[in-house]
Design an enzyme around this catalytic site. Structure first.
Site, PDB file in Angstrom:
ATOM      1  N   ARG A 136      23.673   2.735  16.761  1.00  0.00           N
ATOM      2  CA  ARG A 136      25.087   2.420  16.629  1.00  0.00           C
ATOM      3  C   ARG A 136      25.462   2.339  15.154  1.00  0.00           C
ATOM      4  O   ARG A 136      24.856   1.574  14.399  1.00  0.00           O
ATOM      5  CB  ARG A 136      25.370   1.078  17.299  1.00  0.00           C
ATOM      6  N   THR A 140      31.537   2.019  12.326  1.00  0.00           N
ATOM      7  CA  THR A 140      32.435   2.520  13.380  1.00  0.00           C
ATOM      8  C   THR A 140      32.067   1.968  14.758  1.00  0.00           C
ATOM      9  O   THR A 140      32.854   2.066  15.693  1.00  0.00           O
ATOM     10  CB  THR A 140      32.361   4.054  13.465  1.00  0.00           C
ATOM     11  N   ASP A 232      18.141  -8.785  26.067  1.00  0.00           N
ATOM     12  CA  ASP A 232      17.932  -7.463  25.472  1.00  0.00           C
ATOM     13  C   ASP A 232      16.769  -6.772  26.175  1.00  0.00           C
ATOM     14  O   ASP A 232      15.609  -7.179  26.032  1.00  0.00           O
ATOM     15  CB  ASP A 232      17.647  -7.606  23.970  1.00  0.00           C
ATOM     16  N   ASP A 235      13.855  -5.416  23.869  1.00  0.00           N
ATOM     17  CA  ASP A 235      13.009  -6.494  23.352  1.00  0.00           C
ATOM     18  C   ASP A 235      12.104  -7.062  24.431  1.00  0.00           C
ATOM     19  O   ASP A 235      10.942  -7.375  24.187  1.00  0.00           O
ATOM     20  CB  ASP A 235      13.880  -7.626  22.776  1.00  0.00           C
TER      21      ASP A 235
HETATM   22  N1  URA Z   1      21.663  -3.980  26.041  1.00  0.00           N
HETATM   23  C1  URA Z   1      20.751  -4.864  26.532  1.00  0.00           C
HETATM   24  O1  URA Z   1      19.548  -4.670  26.404  1.00  0.00           O
HETATM   25  N2  URA Z   1      21.223  -5.957  27.164  1.00  0.00           N
HETATM   26  C2  URA Z   1      22.540  -6.206  27.355  1.00  0.00           C
HETATM   27  O2  URA Z   1      22.893  -7.216  27.949  1.00  0.00           O
HETATM   28  C3  URA Z   1      23.460  -5.268  26.831  1.00  0.00           C
HETATM   29  C4  URA Z   1      22.995  -4.169  26.176  1.00  0.00           C
END
Ligand code: URA
Length: 241
Positions: A136, A140, A232, A235
């Site tokens: 990302r 922007t 996430d 992760d």
């Molecule tokens: N990406 C993720 O890994 N978790 C989320 O909640 C949103 C985007």
């Protein structure tokens, strides 16, 4: 979308835009653009709860993500064409079914999509695998491609695009555009959890793409995380952070 009380994501929540149910088990509905299928099989839902739990260790998380991906693809491939072949059993010769050789491709979006890949390949080991990497742009906030390698005959293949968390929808929509630019036509987006915001973005840009999810969650929070979600996914799959 109407904001409604989160019911575990298993059942399609009542919104004005629901217009179709499909099959007896999976809840399917249409938003303004395309179809979303929520897999509400008890095994999928049970395993989803395991990965939602913040105390689930990395090994269990990773294995369970792969299992859910397998169960989802088992259902998604229900309509693959079959042909008749001759088989000799220990008892007699007979006719039996075999897959008719439809060409498939799996495309995980790096990096979290890799967590779903193993489970999908367990079921369809002959599928070709492409990879798409997006980051990302911090200014922007738009997704930018840093890697894209797809099977050379992508235009002939049914494509399963893997993205565990359909949050804002930006990465998935961009990945679909990249695949289409390289000739891909029949694309299914396979996610563990989706936010309604992400579903809308993908379907606004790509109304031809069906989205398959284990849960349609409530909403995105101010940091772009899905609520209730699982945190996430990258992760948690790779044990980083
Ligand atoms: N990406 C993720 O890994 N978790 C989320 O909640 C949103 C985007």
């Amino acid at each position: 979308w109407l904001a409604t009380e989160f019911d575990g994501g298993r059942h399609v929540r009542r919104t004005q835009k629901i217009c179709a149910y499909e099959r007896s088990t999976n809840r399917a509905f249409m938003n303004d653009a395309g179809q979303v299928v929520v897999f509400d099989h008890p095994l999928v839902q049970h395993k989803l709860s395991i990965i939602r739990d913040k105390n689930t260790p990395v090994k269990t998380f990773r294995e369970t993500v792969a299992e859910i991906a397998s169960l989802m693809v088992y259902e998604i491939t229900r309509d693959l064409p079959l042909k008749m072949i001759d088989v000799e059993t220990p008892i007699t010769r007979t006719k039996a079914y075999a897959l008719a050789g439809k060409k498939l491709a799996i495309v995980p979006i790096l990096r979290a999509g890799l967590g779903m890949m193993e489970g999908v390949l367990n079921l369809i080991p002959n599928a070709k695998v492409g990879h798409i990497g997006l980051y990302r742009n911090p200014e922007t906030l738009q997704p930018v491609e840093y890697y894209c390698k797809l099977p050379g005959d992508i235009e002939e293949r049914d494509i399963f695009l893997l993205d565990p968390m359909l949050a804002t929808g930006g990465s998935s929509a961009e990945a679909i555009s990249l695949i289409k630019k390289r000739g891909g036509k029949k694309i299914s987006l396979v996610c563990l959890i989706a936010a309604p915001e992400g579903v809308s973005v993908v379907h606004e840009q790509h109304p031809d793409v069906n989205i398959f999810v284990a849960s349609l969650d409530s909403h995105l929070n101010e940091h772009g995380y899905i609520v209730p979600g699982l945190g996430d996914a990258g992760d948690r799959i790779f044990g980083t952070r």
